[in-house]
Design a protein around this motif. Sequence first.
Motif, PDB file in Angstrom:
ATOM      1  N   GLY A  21       0.813  -1.206   0.000  1.00 20.48           N
ATOM      2  CA  GLY A  21       0.000   0.000   0.000  1.00 20.48           C
ATOM      3  C   GLY A  21       0.846   1.256   0.000  1.00 20.48           C
ATOM      4  N   ARG A  22       1.878   1.267   0.820  1.00 20.53           N
ATOM      5  CA  ARG A  22       2.783   2.417   0.879  1.00 20.53           C
ATOM      6  C   ARG A  22       3.476   2.629  -0.456  1.00 20.53           C
ATOM      7  N   ALA A  23       3.975   1.543  -1.049  1.00 17.45           N
ATOM      8  CA  ALA A  23       4.647   1.644  -2.346  1.00 17.45           C
ATOM      9  C   ALA A  23       3.678   2.119  -3.425  1.00 17.45           C
ATOM     10  N   SER A  24       2.429   1.662  -3.361  1.00 10.33           N
ATOM     11  CA  SER A  24       1.425   2.069  -4.339  1.00 10.33           C
ATOM     12  C   SER A  24       1.094   3.552  -4.194  1.00 10.33           C
ATOM     13  N   ALA A  25       0.970   4.013  -2.959  1.00  9.12           N
ATOM     14  CA  ALA A  25       0.691   5.430  -2.736  1.00  9.12           C
ATOM     15  C   ALA A  25       1.786   6.300  -3.334  1.00  9.12           C
ATOM     16  N   TYR A  26       3.032   5.887  -3.136  1.00  4.54           N
ATOM     17  CA  TYR A  26       4.145   6.676  -3.653  1.00  4.54           C
ATOM     18  C   TYR A  26       4.180   6.639  -5.176  1.00  4.54           C
ATOM     19  N   ALA A  27       3.913   5.468  -5.761  1.00  3.13           N
ATOM     20  CA  ALA A  27       3.904   5.360  -7.216  1.00  3.13           C
ATOM     21  C   ALA A  27       2.834   6.257  -7.830  1.00  3.13           C
ATOM     22  N   LEU A  28       1.661   6.302  -7.221  1.00  7.77           N
ATOM     23  CA  LEU A  28       0.592   7.154  -7.718  1.00  7.77           C
ATOM     24  C   LEU A  28       0.971   8.632  -7.591  1.00  7.77           C
ATOM     25  N   ALA A  29       1.576   8.987  -6.464  1.00  6.97           N
ATOM     26  CA  ALA A  29       1.994  10.376  -6.269  1.00  6.97           C
ATOM     27  C   ALA A  29       3.098  10.766  -7.247  1.00  6.97           C
ATOM     28  N   GLN A  30       4.024   9.831  -7.515  1.00  8.56           N
ATOM     29  CA  GLN A  30       5.065  10.103  -8.509  1.00  8.56           C
ATOM     30  C   GLN A  30       4.475  10.415  -9.873  1.00  8.56           C
ATOM     31  N   ALA A  31       3.348   9.772 -10.187  1.00  6.45           N
ATOM     32  CA  ALA A  31       2.692   9.996 -11.477  1.00  6.45           C
ATOM     33  C   ALA A  31       1.840  11.253 -11.475  1.00  6.45           C
ATOM     34  N   GLY A  32       1.774  11.935 -10.340  1.00  3.48           N
ATOM     35  CA  GLY A  32       1.088  13.217 -10.273  1.00  3.48           C
ATOM     36  C   GLY A  32      -0.200  13.235  -9.494  1.00  3.48           C
ATOM     37  N   ALA A  33      -0.667  12.081  -9.002  1.00  5.04           N
ATOM     38  CA  ALA A  33      -1.933  12.046  -8.272  1.00  5.04           C
ATOM     39  C   ALA A  33      -1.788  12.646  -6.881  1.00  5.04           C
ATOM     40  N   ALA A 209      11.328 -17.016 -10.742  1.00  5.03           N
ATOM     41  CA  ALA A 209      12.237 -15.870 -10.792  1.00  5.03           C
ATOM     42  C   ALA A 209      13.331 -15.938  -9.733  1.00  5.03           C
ATOM     43  N   LYS A 210      13.191 -16.856  -8.771  1.00  6.26           N
ATOM     44  CA  LYS A 210      14.202 -17.145  -7.732  1.00  6.26           C
ATOM     45  C   LYS A 210      14.403 -16.025  -6.713  1.00  6.26           C
ATOM     46  N   VAL A 211      13.503 -15.069  -6.671  1.00  9.34           N
ATOM     47  CA  VAL A 211      13.587 -13.996  -5.677  1.00  9.34           C
ATOM     48  C   VAL A 211      12.179 -13.641  -5.211  1.00  9.34           C
ATOM     49  N   TRP A 212      12.115 -13.051  -4.025  1.00 10.99           N
ATOM     50  CA  TRP A 212      10.872 -12.458  -3.561  1.00 10.99           C
ATOM     51  C   TRP A 212      10.670 -11.125  -4.289  1.00 10.99           C
ATOM     52  N   ALA A 213       9.431 -10.688  -4.386  1.00  8.51           N
ATOM     53  CA  ALA A 213       9.140  -9.394  -4.990  1.00  8.51           C
ATOM     54  C   ALA A 213       9.444  -8.269  -4.010  1.00  8.51           C
ATOM     55  N   ALA A 214       9.813  -7.128  -4.552  1.00  9.31           N
ATOM     56  CA  ALA A 214       9.848  -5.894  -3.777  1.00  9.31           C
ATOM     57  C   ALA A 214       8.475  -5.242  -3.858  1.00  9.31           C
ATOM     58  N   PRO A 215       8.031  -4.544  -2.818  1.00 12.32           N
ATOM     59  CA  PRO A 215       6.716  -3.899  -2.868  1.00 12.32           C
ATOM     60  C   PRO A 215       6.555  -2.994  -4.086  1.00 12.32           C
ATOM     61  N   GLU A 216       7.650  -2.363  -4.502  1.00 12.69           N
ATOM     62  CA  GLU A 216       7.580  -1.454  -5.648  1.00 12.69           C
ATOM     63  C   GLU A 216       7.225  -2.184  -6.945  1.00 12.69           C
ATOM     64  N   GLN A 217       7.600  -3.455  -7.031  1.00  9.65           N
ATOM     65  CA  GLN A 217       7.245  -4.225  -8.234  1.00  9.65           C
ATOM     66  C   GLN A 217       5.754  -4.521  -8.293  1.00  9.65           C
ATOM     67  N   ILE A 218       5.143  -4.713  -7.154  1.00 11.98           N
ATOM     68  CA  ILE A 218       3.693  -4.881  -7.111  1.00 11.98           C
ATOM     69  C   ILE A 218       3.016  -3.541  -7.410  1.00 11.98           C
ATOM     70  N   ALA A 219       3.583  -2.473  -6.880  1.00 13.39           N
ATOM     71  CA  ALA A 219       3.020  -1.141  -7.099  1.00 13.39           C
ATOM     72  C   ALA A 219       3.026  -0.756  -8.577  1.00 13.39           C
TER      73      ALA A 219
END
Length: 250
Positions: A21-33, A209-219
């Motif tokens: 959720g935190r990563a998603s909020a930041y991604a949306l704000a980066q896009a101007g929301a 993929a042999k790794v866990w996801a980072a929250p930013e990748q889900i965002a």
Amino acid sequence: MRQIDLTGKRAVVVGGATGIGRASAYALAQAGANVVTLSRRSRAASFDGPSEVAARITHRALDISRREDVVRTFSQLATGGLDIVVLSAAVIEPASAVDADDALWRRHMDVNVDGTFTCVRESIRHMLAAGTAGKVVVIGSISGLVGNPGFAAYCASKGLWVNLTRQLALDCAPRGINVNSVLPGFTMTDLADIYDDETKATIAAAVPAKVWAAPEQIADAVLFLASPLADYVHGVSLPVDGGYVAAGPI
């Protein structure tokens, strides 16, 4: 190539204080929301990066298991308009179906099902009342598609959203509202602390993929579904899991 520009859009991220959720909020704000995060935490999340991005994010405390508070909060937020709503609040506790007691089951249903549904319903009602197009993105889980031994209540709660996403899309697509879900695989958030380091390594080895996801990748997937690039996408539950579901039983 079209770029994602959400300038002027008004977004709400439920469960936006931590993790996906935190990563998603930041991604949306980066896009101007302009983004409002909601969570049970009274304090806002801290964000690294340009101050002008963080300035577009504000926070309000909300316990989504309290229906009256959800209705009141979304009514207040809707006065400024709702364009994007992301539902990321979740409870996850280990217990098999046999071992899960009533209280554990109820906690999962209160947040992952009832609380999330109230947020979705109120969001859509206000979008319809305003006559505006909107994007609703539910953060589900690959546990809604495949079993996860020892997490019966969590799997049940997330499985509901795979089908409900389809039904909501049927109800809302003719009215200009997109409803979709993102299904994260194993992601390095604070919820991952339920596993010890050895188990985390074993899980990573089972992911193609042999790794866990980072929250930013889900965002990134959330950002796509919240953007005009997904205007013709309705009722999709998108696994973002490093190929885990595609690999089949492991």
